[in-house]
Design a protein around this motif. Structure first.
Motif, PDB file in Angstrom:
ATOM      1  N   THR A   1      37.472  46.513  26.778  1.00 48.10           N
ATOM      2  CA  THR A   1      37.245  47.915  26.452  1.00 48.10           C
ATOM      3  C   THR A   1      36.062  48.431  27.255  1.00 48.10           C
ATOM      4  OG1 THR A   1      38.041  47.531  24.204  1.00 48.10           O
ATOM      5  CG2 THR A   1      36.767  49.533  24.579  1.00 48.10           C
ATOM      6  N   ALA A   2      36.163  49.687  27.701  1.00 53.71           N
ATOM      7  CA  ALA A   2      35.044  50.346  28.370  1.00 53.71           C
ATOM      8  C   ALA A   2      34.804  51.679  27.681  1.00 53.71           C
ATOM      9  CB  ALA A   2      35.331  50.559  29.857  1.00 53.71           C
TER      10      ALA A   2
ATOM     11  N   LEU B   1      34.429  45.852  31.749  1.00 56.26           N
ATOM     12  CA  LEU B   1      35.112  45.763  30.466  1.00 56.26           C
ATOM     13  C   LEU B   1      34.426  44.706  29.601  1.00 56.26           C
ATOM     14  CD1 LEU B   1      38.670  45.758  32.008  1.00 56.26           C
ATOM     15  CD2 LEU B   1      37.764  47.584  30.578  1.00 56.26           C
TER      16      LEU B   1
END
Lengths: 180, 529
Positions: A87-88, A112
């Motif tokens: 996830t970013a 990420l």
């Protein structure tokens, strides 16, 4: 409502070195972009790129005016369902506002993080805010080639360069070999 | 195993061609170490014609030692130039060929062949560990293929293509190959980019071979055909296929197979060079920032890098500014440079990490190299060396100028020149500023003076392939930093022009091409060959 959100074109370009429990993922990676908890859109699946997927897919995203971040998730489809690889969290200020013109085409990359916060690969995107029609007529689009007759910005021609008062012409070698 | 490197994707990736990767930071393996047309342009315009020509080396090896236990070696070659002091400078490297003691590498290494100069080259061959352990289920034997005849393609599993150019001696030299498509009888490979330099002419015949990938290195030939680029273009327009052939057991005859090659996409594109942009009116705008921190030493002391010599001899910073300035003012269109200092205590007693060197509160631009030198002399007499050494503020100021310029002029590309002794305090803040700036038309040249430890500068240069990362997790889109230690220039190893312009044209082109910004048309309409 038009004034309550802005439209952004986000092209999801590619990912680098994506892993699942430290092993490079084999296939079926895709990207989900969330603007808030209710709204999201996603790319197609890259079935062949493995841990270096390439989507090159443009998503049109509506971002609320008050939003400060959008979330980008790389997921991959496994036999047990979709799994989030990384996830970013992307600040909206990276492509909106500041001293850069609104419709500038930004190229951005982000580290990420996996579910436990460990670093897990990189995602590459480009982003451009869609400027409303009445405003875009008054400015030049980035990357749109000019016609021959359109006057360009102020600049001293290369051949007419002024060195200490003496105008020196520099020959332009038109047959110079091009190696790029 | 010898020296070990990670083999990305187990040897299944595409190799060769004219690959463009605008969003991936460039690494050392550009394989064009001998050539830089921006340097040529500087010398040629000064009446010095280069006494060299470009040579492209194609490499192959035979009878290598078998160093692996369970499989053959996985060789690659790194080509070095041996310098005067005996150090090796890498010029390029090949891809890894899996499980082969007699490899023929596809990637080429370009060397600038200089006449009347001895140029020692050193070739290192490495065995690379393979990360790929997937073996195709079936290994086809030649006898089986002959027996199956036209049915050969039905049994293929992991196909890839290799394209070779026929050379004058009658043999062929591979120029690129596709990636391996797993378990597919109707593969669609990703696009390949070829340049005219690679295939010579559109009518030159190319050999296109289709193989079944085998991790043992013994790839099985599925079929092949001979076509020129013009032929491939015709196939694309006619939407027709060409049959693959297979050499039969009878001498001279070839068996026509049912398998066919199609050209799904064919796109001819003009790729502009750095000089195309400069010649059509694009401008490089240079900015200068000088280190005024105390680590440079007291200007009244002879061992200071800022020493004010009563005899008028130039100190380290003045020599650096003079030599570097001659190059940058050649490329700058108006020869007016913003000139800043950082790390000094200014007249009002505060430490500034971005002050105008000319002492003016408003205007920060100076004219030519003379302007830089006089602004520097002025600052040296009015500013006390202080600290700490922070790059972040001057980078942010330069980034703001570059960002604002996008609104009114897309022709400008900015270069910030930082002259420093290299002892940095805000490494993370500098990284943050560089990551943000990588989205803008801006490059950073860091010139190191003196003999300090420059390891932090090497980190910022990012030539090791590790992309800079900010504290918030944003990653640099492209590499915009180049580090030039002046002691290497002064030792005669490289010229100041080569050092400064080594990466700048590539950084400029990466920015322009990714945004599809093209040079302006000249008066003569360009021929789209």
């Amino acid at each position: 409502m038009e004034s309550m959100s802005r439209t952004v074109e986000i092209t999801v370009i590619s990912g680098e070195d994506l892993r699942n429990n430290r092993k490079p993922i084999k296939k079926n990676a895709f990207v989900v972009i969330r603007t808030d908890s209710q709204n999201s859109c996603k790319t197609d699946m890259d079935t062949e790129g493995g841990s270096y997927p390439a989507w090159k897919q443009k998503l049109v995203v509506d971002i609320p005016m008050h939003a400060q971040f959008i979330t980008l998730e790389v997921q991959c489809k496994t036999s047990m369902g979709d799994k989030t690889v990384g996830t970013a969290r992307i600040p909206v200020s990276d492509f909106v506002g500041g001293y850069i013109p609104d419709n500038y085409l930004h190229f951005l990359s982000y580290r990420l993080r996996d579910y436990s916060g460990e670093r897990n690969g990189i995602v590459n995107i480009s982003a451009r805010v869609k400027v409303p029609e009445y405003a875009s007529c008054s400015r030049t689009e980035v990357g749109v080639p000019f016609g021959v007759g359109v006057p360009l910005g102020v600049g001293v021609p290369l051949g007419g360069r002024n060195f200490g008062g003496i105008v020196t012409g520099i020959p332009v070698l038109s047959n110079y070999p091009r190696n790029y | 195993m010898g020296n070990c490197f990670s083999d990305m994707e187990g040897g299944k990736q595409a190799v060769g061609g004219a690959q463009q990767r605008p969003t991936i930071a460039s690494d050392n393996n550009n394989n064009n170490g001998g050539h830089n047309d921006a340097v040529d342009f500087f010398y040629k315009s000064h009446g010095l014609h280069p006494l060299f020509t470009q040579m492209e080396l194609s490499l192959s090896a035979s009878k290598l030692l078998d160093r692996d236990i369970t499989s053959k070696s996985d060789p690659m070659v790194v080509v070095y130039a041996k310098k005067i002091d005996g150090k090796l400078e890498e010029l390029g490297r090949t891809e890894v060929v899996l499980n082969s003691l007699n490899p023929a590498w596809i990637e080429k290494v370009t060397v600038a062949f200089q006449f009347e100069i001895v140029q020692p080259l050193v070739f290192h061959v490495y065995d690379v560990d393979t990360k790929y352990h997937n073996v195709p289920v079936k290994t086809l034997k030649l006898k089986d293929q002959e027996f199956l005849g036209e049915a050969t393609c039905v049994l293929s599993e992991d196909p890839f293509l290799r394209i070779s150019r026929i050379v004058e001696s009658g043999g062929s030299v591979p120029i690129c190959k596709t990636e391996v498509v797993n378990n597919n009888l109707n593969p669609i490979w990703k696009p390949l980019c070829l340049s005219v330099q690679q295939f010579g002419s559109k009518d030159n015949p190319l050999i296109i071979e289709c193989f079944d990938f085998n991790s043992s290195g013994n790839h099985v030939l599925i079929g092949k055909l001979q076509k020129s680029v013009a032929d491939l273009e015709k196939l694309h327009k006619d939407r027709s296929g060409a049959n693959l052939t297979f050499p039969s057991s009878h001498q001279g005859h070839e068996k026509v197979l049912k398998g066919q090659l199609f050209v799904d996409q064919f796109c001819e594109k003009q790729q502009y060079s750095f000089l195309d942009y400069i010649s059509s009116g694009f401008e490089l705008n240079f900015m200068v920032a000088v280190d005024f921190t105390a680590s440079n030493g007291n200007p009244r002391s002879p061992d200071s890098l800022h020493y004010i010599d009563p005899s008028g001899r130039m100190n380290s910073y003045q020599r650096a500014m003079m030599e570097v300035g001659e190059v940058i003012q050649f490329y700058d269109s108006d020869r007016r440079f913003p000139a800043w200092g950082f790390g000094g205590r200014t007249g009002d007693g505060t430490i500034s990490h971005c002050f105008n060197m000319n002492g003016s509160a408003g205007a920060f631009e100076v004219e030519g190299v003379e302007g830089i030198m006089s602004a520097y002399a002025n600052a040296l007499h009015n500013v006390a060396l202080a600290g700490p050494t922070l790059f972040g503020q001057v980078i942010n100021t330069a980034a703001e100028i570059a960002g604002q310029s996008i609104s009114y002029n897309r022709n400008k590309y900015f270069v910030l020149l930082i002259i420093t002794d290299g002892v940095l305090t805000d490494l993370q803040e500098t990284k943050d500023a560089l990551v943000r700036a990588s989205d803008l038309p801006l490059s950073i040249l860091i010139v190191g003076v003196g003999g300090a430890d420059f390891s932090q500068m090497e980190v910022l240069d990012a030539d090791n392939g590790r992309r800079l990362e900010s504290s918030t997790g944003r990653v640099a889109t492209r590499d915009i930093v180049q580090f030039v230690p002046m002691r290497e220039v002064h030792s005669g190893q490289i010229s100041v022009v080569q050092a400064l312009l080594e990466e700048l044209p590539g950084q400029f082109l990466t920015y322009m091409r990714s945004r599809d910004i093209k040079p302006h048309p000249l008066h003569v309409a360009p021929t789209s060959a």
